[in-house]
Design an enzyme around this catalytic site. Structure first.
Site, short mmCIF file in Angstrom:
data_model
loop_
_atom_site.label_atom_id
_atom_site.label_comp_id
_atom_site.label_asym_id
_atom_site.label_seq_id
_atom_site.Cartn_x
_atom_site.Cartn_y
_atom_site.Cartn_z
N TYR C 269 1.63 -1.03 0.27
CA TYR C 269 0.62 0.07 -0.32
C TYR C 269 0.93 1.21 -0.01
CZ TYR C 269 -3.04 3.62 1.61
OH TYR C 269 -3.65 5.09 2.20
N ASP C 304 -8.52 -3.25 -1.42
CA ASP C 304 -9.75 -1.69 -0.92
C ASP C 304 -9.43 -0.66 -2.40
OD1 ASP C 304 -9.23 -2.33 1.77
OD2 ASP C 304 -9.56 0.06 1.30
N LYS C 376 -11.37 -8.76 5.48
CA LYS C 376 -11.68 -7.32 6.14
C LYS C 376 -12.25 -6.84 4.86
CE LYS C 376 -9.28 -3.46 4.63
NZ LYS C 376 -8.40 -2.78 4.71
C1 B12 Z 1 -11.56 7.99 -3.68
C2 B12 Z 1 -11.16 8.20 -2.49
C3 B12 Z 1 -9.80 8.18 -2.46
C4 B12 Z 1 -9.05 7.81 -2.01
C5 B12 Z 1 -8.14 8.65 -3.07
C6 B12 Z 1 -6.77 7.73 -4.56
C7 B12 Z 1 -6.64 8.48 -5.52
N1 B12 Z 1 -5.92 8.46 -5.79
O1 B12 Z 1 -7.60 10.16 -5.48
C8 B12 Z 1 -7.88 7.30 -0.90
C9 B12 Z 1 -8.21 6.01 -0.64
C10 B12 Z 1 -6.22 7.37 -0.98
C11 B12 Z 1 -8.35 8.41 0.32
C12 B12 Z 1 -7.55 8.58 1.01
C13 B12 Z 1 -8.30 10.04 2.27
N2 B12 Z 1 -9.57 10.39 1.92
CO1 B12 Z 1 -11.15 10.46 1.11
N3 B12 Z 1 -12.25 9.26 -0.04
C14 B12 Z 1 -12.10 8.73 -1.87
C15 B12 Z 1 -13.42 8.95 -2.98
C16 B12 Z 1 -14.45 7.51 -1.98
C17 B12 Z 1 -13.79 8.99 -3.34
C18 B12 Z 1 -13.26 9.67 -4.30
C19 B12 Z 1 -13.59 9.88 -5.84
O2 B12 Z 1 -12.80 9.25 -6.43
N4 B12 Z 1 -13.92 10.46 -6.43
C20 B12 Z 1 -14.85 10.00 -7.72
C21 B12 Z 1 -14.21 11.62 -8.82
C22 B12 Z 1 -14.47 11.47 -10.07
O3 B12 Z 1 -15.03 12.58 -8.94
P1 B12 Z 1 -14.58 14.03 -8.24
O4 B12 Z 1 -12.90 14.34 -7.39
O5 B12 Z 1 -16.17 15.06 -7.30
O6 B12 Z 1 -13.77 14.56 -9.09
C23 B12 Z 1 -15.25 14.98 -10.56
C24 B12 Z 1 -15.61 16.62 -10.35
O7 B12 Z 1 -15.32 16.77 -9.06
C25 B12 Z 1 -14.80 17.34 -11.01
N5 B12 Z 1 -13.00 17.60 -10.63
C26 B12 Z 1 -12.58 16.87 -9.11
N6 B12 Z 1 -11.07 17.69 -9.22
C27 B12 Z 1 -11.39 18.57 -10.85
C28 B12 Z 1 -10.13 19.75 -11.03
C29 B12 Z 1 -10.80 20.49 -12.55
C30 B12 Z 1 -9.47 21.38 -12.95
C31 B12 Z 1 -11.33 19.97 -13.06
C32 B12 Z 1 -11.47 21.69 -13.63
C33 B12 Z 1 -12.69 19.13 -12.64
C34 B12 Z 1 -12.83 18.47 -11.39
O8 B12 Z 1 -14.39 16.68 -12.08
C35 B12 Z 1 -14.48 15.03 -12.25
C36 B12 Z 1 -15.19 13.78 -12.94
O9 B12 Z 1 -16.23 14.79 -13.27
C37 B12 Z 1 -14.07 9.79 -1.62
C38 B12 Z 1 -15.59 10.50 -1.25
C39 B12 Z 1 -16.28 10.23 -2.34
N7 B12 Z 1 -17.59 9.30 -2.84
O10 B12 Z 1 -16.65 11.62 -2.83
C40 B12 Z 1 -13.56 9.68 -0.26
C41 B12 Z 1 -12.95 11.27 0.31
C42 B12 Z 1 -13.26 12.74 -0.48
N8 B12 Z 1 -11.84 11.11 1.15
C43 B12 Z 1 -12.37 11.99 2.44
C44 B12 Z 1 -11.16 12.17 2.75
C45 B12 Z 1 -11.13 12.81 4.30
C46 B12 Z 1 -10.18 11.06 3.18
C47 B12 Z 1 -8.70 11.23 4.13
C48 B12 Z 1 -8.27 12.64 4.56
C49 B12 Z 1 -8.84 9.67 5.38
C50 B12 Z 1 -7.72 9.61 5.87
N9 B12 Z 1 -7.99 10.62 7.50
O11 B12 Z 1 -7.18 9.29 5.69
C51 B12 Z 1 -7.46 10.45 2.55
C52 B12 Z 1 -6.58 11.29 2.86
C53 B12 Z 1 -6.41 11.40 1.34
C54 B12 Z 1 -5.42 13.05 1.09
N10 B12 Z 1 -4.15 12.93 2.15
O12 B12 Z 1 -5.94 13.26 0.03
C55 B12 Z 1 -13.28 12.80 2.51
C56 B12 Z 1 -13.40 14.13 2.75
C57 B12 Z 1 -13.82 14.68 3.28
C58 B12 Z 1 -13.98 16.41 3.00
N11 B12 Z 1 -15.48 16.88 2.60
O13 B12 Z 1 -13.79 17.09 3.94
C59 B12 Z 1 -14.64 11.59 1.53
C60 B12 Z 1 -15.31 12.70 0.76
C61 B12 Z 1 -14.66 10.36 2.55
C62 B12 Z 1 -15.54 11.17 3.39
N12 B12 Z 1 -16.42 11.16 4.05
O14 B12 Z 1 -14.96 11.26 4.76
N13 B12 Z 1 -10.10 8.78 -0.57
C1 LIG Z 2 -2.78 -0.92 4.38
C2 LIG Z 2 -3.93 1.04 5.04
N1 LIG Z 2 -2.52 2.27 5.27
C3 LIG Z 2 -3.05 2.72 5.23
C4 LIG Z 2 -3.72 3.80 5.29
C5 LIG Z 2 -4.73 5.13 4.56
O1 LIG Z 2 -3.45 5.45 5.53
P1 LIG Z 2 -2.52 6.89 5.50
O2 LIG Z 2 -2.41 6.49 4.57
O3 LIG Z 2 -2.79 7.56 6.02
O4 LIG Z 2 -1.43 5.71 6.50
C6 LIG Z 2 -5.05 2.80 5.04
C7 LIG Z 2 -6.13 3.14 3.87
O5 LIG Z 2 -6.94 2.98 3.32
C8 LIG Z 2 -4.55 1.13 4.40
O6 LIG Z 2 -5.52 0.74 3.29
#
Ligand code: B12
Ligand SMILES: Cc1ncc(COP(=O)(O)O)c(C=O)c1O
Ligand code: B12
Ligand SMILES: Cc1ncc(COP(=O)(O)O)c(C=O)c1O
Lengths: 254, 531, 531, 254
Positions: C269, C304, C376
């Site tokens: 991861y 996941d 899990k």
């Molecule tokens: C996937 C995901 C992750 C993945 C991200 C993987 C990755 N490489 O992107 C992982 C597992 C890593 C992750 C981690 C975290 N996540 Co996260 N994640 C999500 C999740 C499930 C989906 C987001 C997503 O991919 N949406 C799909 C895309 C296509 O949609 P989108 O981003 O809205 O983009 C569209 C538009 O917004 C727009 N758009 C977006 N960006 C841009 C930019 C431009 C320029 C333009 C024009 C358009 C545009 O166009 C896109 C296409 O239509 C959301 C929940 C959800 N269902 O929304 C939570 C969510 C966003 N995550 C959240 C959180 C809190 C985190 C963490 C901080 C949790 C933690 N403490 O560890 C971490 C840390 C990440 C960090 N440092 O930012 C919260 C945010 C809460 C908030 N509102 O502040 C959410 C809402 C989940 C929750 N309810 O808690 N996450």
């Molecule tokens: C194995 C593992 N470690 C850590 C995290 C997330 O926390 P961070 O990357 O901030 O340590 C995840 C998130 O899903 C995870 O699957």
């Protein structure tokens, strides 16, 4: 502890942290779906006094209607400590105690008449209180030694209930109101009490109302002696009846 | 209506099913003998309505049909039926229908004063008139089929939604929007008081109580609105109303004339839940169903109601027993299985461990026992609470059972069931819930099998056995006696008690109902099983 | 942790499973050779923490362990490991641990200045010291087991909830309330930034970003809070944190010392999702897992996450392939299957017809391939929207798949997933949803069978085949090379790229890590499969 | 028709009938479960201005917290017709048109730099806009002939994005902000714009922001040229970029 203490004199909604004020909403506006609809929903909640309004979902609902889900922040606070809710009984006795007290303390049987009055046909609630079967393992008043029950059933006109109560010399009349559409329960309950007064029975019989939207407060307001809502068990009602009758008896003595 | 086919999985004993059906047949034949001798005021009013007597007397605040039939009763003429006197009058006076009826209603002409023609002469004319009325109904059938062909239709489980504002015009707004959100079937819930009215209200109505009055004009308004939206959404939207209560046969006639597609119609519901007299109900349901069948209207029976007053887990077998009885009554009225929307419901307490398995067992069992009937499946209501989120999950589970067991008519559960009659948004969310569950589980019924002698299979067997025993018992006592002992829904009703008993009468030897004859004949032709 | 047993229903080809496992073994053995030669700065810090070096320098704003290991690195001494110099220093100076470390940290004593004792002498002392540290961990194991015996525990699927306020004290309020509402497992989500910090923050913290810092003190505070509420609710409540990021082994040590029960820990991861250097991660995960295993901590792997960046339908097989690899890495670290909480998720687009069947196929397949691991299961996240009602239904479907396929650790889906980190009420509703679905479907997995060669069974076979092919391919290329080509999660990482590479070093012949030795020995005794 | 006409100048929520004003709520109060809690919730909504408040569900949430579901009536109205929402583009071109217009009308390639800035690691959204793969069958900008894309990935400091944009002479910078907890997106976006201004690039490059809680309005407010939210497709963004660049080109000519 490094977090704010809850101040029960100044309570606000709690979303993810104390006093963040978060509330969830859903509603429909009769406006066509689109960006303007979303903005309209947001401004409407702002107009109602909410801050930080977030429309998290909008959907088209047929023509000319849009559905919204939203979150917002409410900033007013309320004093929880000042709230006093009147209750029908302070303490609830169990069936055994009630039966015993009827025999020993009241020394006579209690006559109960019950009905779903006027337009209401939902008998399940009052049946739960009155019939042998009861509810969730709690037997109904019919099963209480010392209580004589007449359950008149559904859609009984107030006039009939009162006439019947007179006939059997009832101590208590129980009425049930489930349907509340267009406040029909208020109308029905008011009519009942007015008729009872006309018959000069108001002070002679105990009146108890029940139903999912009936509160003790509402019942008092409308002239009943008590009101019971969702989750009522037969013993709650029996306790109230017995306590009232015992009080009457004692009052008379004095 | 399309009916999904679902493979047999429960390993039910065919012999017990067949025997149960035979018992039900025996039970119903007994009652049918009783029915065959009788007619009722509402049957006679229905006949008049079928002839086209659709007017209303503002002065007397009653429909013409009521005034006319009341006169026949008062004049002690009713035992021959309303047809004879109507047609005789028309022949004798030479007046057009409307004018003749105006005269009867106003009292200018009395039936007694018209000399009776020879029975056969009247009968001939009556048959001609009835034939032309029946053709109108047949045209409705043709039109429905054509529209389904042109627009297409949903796929089962059909999504069935209610509207209930009390105002037919507001209902139209909500019904059309529900269709736009995905509904297949719209039911206009009737005003509460209506089932106990001994007449059908008249005209477009805008004030109802917990629902909207069923009137011919309201039927028309809603039918037009749904035809309009059918075109818009590219799918024929079916219309439902309640063919129940004291005016059951009349509503059947109106439904047939105004192209309703589905009607709630039960052989016993009125007896049990509206305290309508038993004799009245049995006679009324017979003619009603014949009309429904002739109009190719799917009926919905009301066994779900049993579970609101008795316990769904303990009394599950009463639902099955009642369905078997309803089936036999319908067959007696020349209704084929494909029109019998037998009712059942998802009403077991969700606090019972494995509730889902029991519900699934019940739903699958009913489907296996009635594979060719468009079953009507009702959502949880009794155990819904003010917690709409929990309710939405209960509804999702209900949706899952429905698609898993191949139900046909799927009444949508409302997350606000315990709170208010549905808001527009409640319907929207509820449709979304069902559509999502159905899509995501589309082929699940085909994919999943049940363990032999597992909880599901054993439960189904037990319920079937219990129903078998119950029916056997009823066979001995007779249905009427059994009902008076509270066999269904824990409710007891006596033979002469209840409302509407005074509308029942014994038919004369010269009794005439040309529609009955025509319908039977044509239904036999249409459905080979009856010839 | 109890693991449900689920009967085989998918008719999977055992040969393909075995071959896939063999490929995974081959792949991992290749990497393990690489691992065996190396240690990292964080492994050495973990060792120091296991010895009890838990202090923090306010002046330098760094934990002692970081300062000490940095000195060893700067002095070019690190290749022998931190143990040798610590123990040598203690023996030479005769100072108690804290005082000795104070002197090193303040610079009053330098490692270089202390004359090295004979390796065996130091080793002997080191082993003694390590043994007494290990006993503390073993006592935690005993205590956990005792508490489970005394209070009992939930039943699988265990309800797993996160808290994430950023303030450990506010987290306590929410965690205790979640337990009171029915949670079995509480995870304190870590502040986002933490995984890339090359040190573990210190003390109780009240400001975090999207989560709360993982610190030893925070672990203690939450452990106490959960012990308290365990007693109150009559059920042992498990505590989770993240054993990931640049400090993976240290967190493992802290988790072992503070009686955490579950830790997120994945062999890849960090590489994929945090751009942590590959070599660093592989070495770190080895020692981390050994600690986890010794402390009887269940790990949770992160497959996941793959499905948040690649498509869950198309890339389902990468999850399985990665799980097989994670399993082999864990075995290399002497972790038995019963501690391997391999991760997977319900992330297929709900707009795909039959999505539920595909999810069920995947979940059941994974369960059948890893029958003895406490899987899990992660809820839908990517396809959750701002529509909380729809989301609640998606979660209900997820809950249904979980109970149908016998998952063990069930992360609760939140209806507000797409909106905010969970509100207290979101958790409450989400628990209610899962509890209801589990109860109502309690024995469903035992009741239901899948059609041979149906959609479910074929889908599972296809995914297994694809994973088999993928693993075969990786065997040829090697894991490191494959990752650099983007085989998982569509993310590419190079051998020398990413964060933390400079913390990796080759071990000297005289390298000493007494814990490794003790753990291996005891783990072999405890788990006969390793001896 | 015998129902009230909808007056878009005076819009109210629609539950089951026009202007019934019905809204659904859910929220938590930090008060212990009981009748007083229920009454408190009811009075709180009344305090916020709602009428006919009905607490339909109350549940205990651990110690000292109660959860409520409620319905109430809002009586204020809003003028829908006065709402105007600024939009980034009037008309959206399809990919084919865009590529053609870049070649014919703009006559040069467009350089785009994109990143998830600062603490944000959610790349899926911006990847959907930029990467070849795109989203829901709509290919990303990488696939557009005439657009050169640099996607810098996750958690990129604003400084780095700007330095890189300078280096490649970017026409547009796209930044994504998904996490909004404690308004971190506002802080990050503000920081970005301030740095850009400090670098005197504010008027030279187009700046576009995106994310589920970013509206066009918010983006403008924070100093961006456009903002895009949920449901954005690559062509929406490409259209905006091209239209802006064409306008710039024309403005220069004049
Ligand atoms: C996937 C995901 C992750 C993945 C991200 C993987 C990755 N490489 O992107 C992982 C597992 C890593 C992750 C981690 C975290 N996540 Co996260 N994640 C999500 C999740 C499930 C989906 C987001 C997503 O991919 N949406 C799909 C895309 C296509 O949609 P989108 O981003 O809205 O983009 C569209 C538009 O917004 C727009 N758009 C977006 N960006 C841009 C930019 C431009 C320029 C333009 C024009 C358009 C545009 O166009 C896109 C296409 O239509 C959301 C929940 C959800 N269902 O929304 C939570 C969510 C966003 N995550 C959240 C959180 C809190 C985190 C963490 C901080 C949790 C933690 N403490 O560890 C971490 C840390 C990440 C960090 N440092 O930012 C919260 C945010 C809460 C908030 N509102 O502040 C959410 C809402 C989940 C929750 N309810 O808690 N996450
Ligand atoms: C194995 C593992 N470690 C850590 C995290 C997330 O926390 P961070 O990357 O901030 O340590 C995840 C998130 O899903 C995870 O699957
Ligand atoms: C069962 C049911 C029916 C059955 C009733 C059968 C029967 N014999 O009772 C049937 C199918 C006949 C029916 C019909 C209708 N129903 Co109905 N029905 C329900 C349903 C599903 C359950 C009610 C119930 O039995 N609850 C279980 C009992 C035990 O709870 P309870 O009544 O609250 O009783 C408890 C307490 O309130 C209290 N209590 C109640 N009464 C009394 C009296 C006293 C003296 C005391 C002390 C205590 C007490 O103690 C009881 C035990 O704890 C509700 C929806 C729901 N889930 O609530 C709709 C519901 C009540 N029905 C509704 C409607 C509109 C109708 C119809 C009018 C629909 C129509 N247009 O045809 C008809 C007409 C009925 C009529 N004339 O009244 C609406 C009412 C909307 C509203 N708030 O105004 C509801 C809420 C459904 C909905 N969402 O639309 N219904
Ligand atoms: C067969 C049937 N008729 C009628 C009704 C209800 O309407 P009413 O009794 O008001 O006619 C129901 C209700 O479920 C029903 O099942």
């Amino acid at each position: 502890m490094k977090i704010k203490e809850i101040d029960l004199k100044k309570v606000k909604p709690y979303g993810d942290a104390l006093d963040d004020g978060k509330i969830q909403f859903s509603f429909t506006l009769p406006v066509p779906y689109g960006d303007e609809a979303k903005e309209c929903a947001k401004r409407y909640l702002e107009l109602l006094g909410f801050e930080n309004v977030m429309i998290t979902h909008m959907d088209k609902m047929g023509l000319g209607f849009s559905f919204f889900i939203a979150y917002g922040v409410a900033n007013k606070t309320i004093d929880f400590t000042s709230i006093v809710v009147p209750k029908a009984t302070k303490e609830v006795w169990d069936k055994h105690t009630i039966v015993e007290k009827i025999e020993k303390d009241l020394g006579r049987k209690i006559v109960v008449v019950g009905a779903c009055i006027e337009s209401d046909a939902h008998t399940v609630g009052i049946d739960a209180i009155l019939n042998m079967k009861g509810i969730a393992g709690h037997k109904g008043l019919e099963s209480y030694h010392g209580i004589e029950v007449y359950n008149l059933g559904a859609q009984v006109p107030s006039e009939e209930v009162i006439a019947f109560a007179k006939k059997v010399n009832a101590d208590v009349i129980l009425i049930s109101q489930i349907v509340t559409q267009k406040d029909v329960h208020i109308a029905n309950m008011t009519k009942f009490i007015e008729l009872l007064e006309a018959e000069k029975l108001r002070d002679k019989v105990l009146t108890v109302a029940g139903g999912p939207r009936i509160t003790h407060e509402l019942a008092l307001e409308l002239g009943f002696d008590a009101g019971f809502s969702v989750g009522t068990f037969p013993e709650d009602v029996a306790t109230f009846i017995l306590q009232s009758l015992l009080k009457k008896k004692n009052d008379k003595r004095i | 209506m399309k009916i999904n086919s679902v493979k047999s999985k429960l390993d039910l004993d065919k012999k017990i099913i067949d025997e149960s059906r035979d018992y039900a047949k025996e039970i119903v034949e007994d009652v049918q003998k009783f029915i065959d001798l009788r007619s009722t005021s509402s049957v006679e009013r229905a006949v008049l309505r079928l002839f086209g007597v659709e007017w209303y007397s503002e002065e007397q605040q009653l429909p013409y049909v009521n005034i006319i039939v009341d006169k026949l009763i008062n004049d002690n003429l009713i035992s021959r039926g309303s047809t004879y006197y109507l047609v005789n009058g028309l022949l004798r006076t030479g007046l057009p229908l409307k004018e003749f009826c105006d005269n009867i209603v106003s009292g200018k002409i009395s039936f007694k004063s018209i000399e009776p023609l020879d029975f056969e002469v009247v009968k001939k004319k009556a048959m001609d008139m009835a034939l032309s009325s029946s053709e109108k109904i047949e045209q409705n059938v043709v039109k429905r089929n054509q529209m389904i062909k042109d627009y297409g239709e949903g796929q089962p489980p059909y999504l069935y939604l209610i509207v209930a504002t009390g105002n037919i015009y507001e209902d139209v707004v909500q019904a059309q929007n529900a269709a736009r959100s995905g509904a297949d079937i719209i039911a206009v819930i009737r005003s509460t008081a209506q089932s106990l009215l001994d007449y059908v209200p008249h005209g477009a109505t805008t004030e109802g109580f917990g629902g909207t009055y069923a009137t011919q004009e309201n039927f028309r308004i809603m039918r037009n609105a749904l035809d309009e939206v059918s075109k818009e959404v590219g799918k024929y939207i079916r219309l439902v109303n309640y063919c129940s209560g004291l005016c059951m046969p009349e509503i059947a006639a109106l439904g047939a004339l105004e192209r309703l597609d589905v009607m709630l119609n039960d052989s016993m519901y009125g007896i049990l839940f509206r305290d309508i007299n038993m004799q009245r109900t049995f006679v009324d349901q017979y003619f009603s169903r014949m009309i429904n069948s002739f109009a190719e209207i799917v009926i919905n029976t009301g066994e779900d109601n049993y579970l609101t007053t008795s316990d769904a887990f303990e009394k599950a077998h009463t639902v099955l027993a009642s369905e078997l009885i309803n089936e036999q009554f319908a067959l007696k009225a020349y209704m084929p299985q494909r029109l019998m929307g037998l009712g059942h419901a998802f009403e077991i307490d969700p606090d019972i461990e494995n509730q889902f398995l029991y519900e699934l067992a019940q739903a699958q069992m009913i489907k296996e026992i009635f594979p060719n009937s468009p079953l009507k499946y009702m959502p949880p209501t009794k155990f819904m609470t003010g917690n709409i989120f929990r309710g939405h999950v209960q509804d999702a589970l209900f949706n899952a059972v429905s698609i898993m067991s191949g139900q046909t008519i799927h009444l949508l559960g409302m997350l606000t069931e315990a709170i208010h009659t549905p808001f527009m948004m409640d319907r929207h969310l509820s449709l979304e819930n069902a559509k999502m569950v159905f899509k995501t589980m589309r082929n699940i019924s085909d994919e999943i099998e049940f363990k032999k002698d597992g909880i599901i299979s054993n439960r189904a067997k037990k319920v079937l056995n219990d129903a078998h025993n119950l029916l056997k018992e009823i066979t001995k006592k007779g249905l009427m006696e059994s009902i008076s002992e509270g066999i269904f829904a824990d409710i007891k009703r006596s033979l002469d008690g209840g409302k509407g008993f005074n509308g029942v009468f014994i038919k004369d030897d010269n009794y005439l109902n040309p529609f009955e004859k025509i319908f039977i004949e044509k239904l036999k032709m249409r459905n080979p099983q009856f010839s």
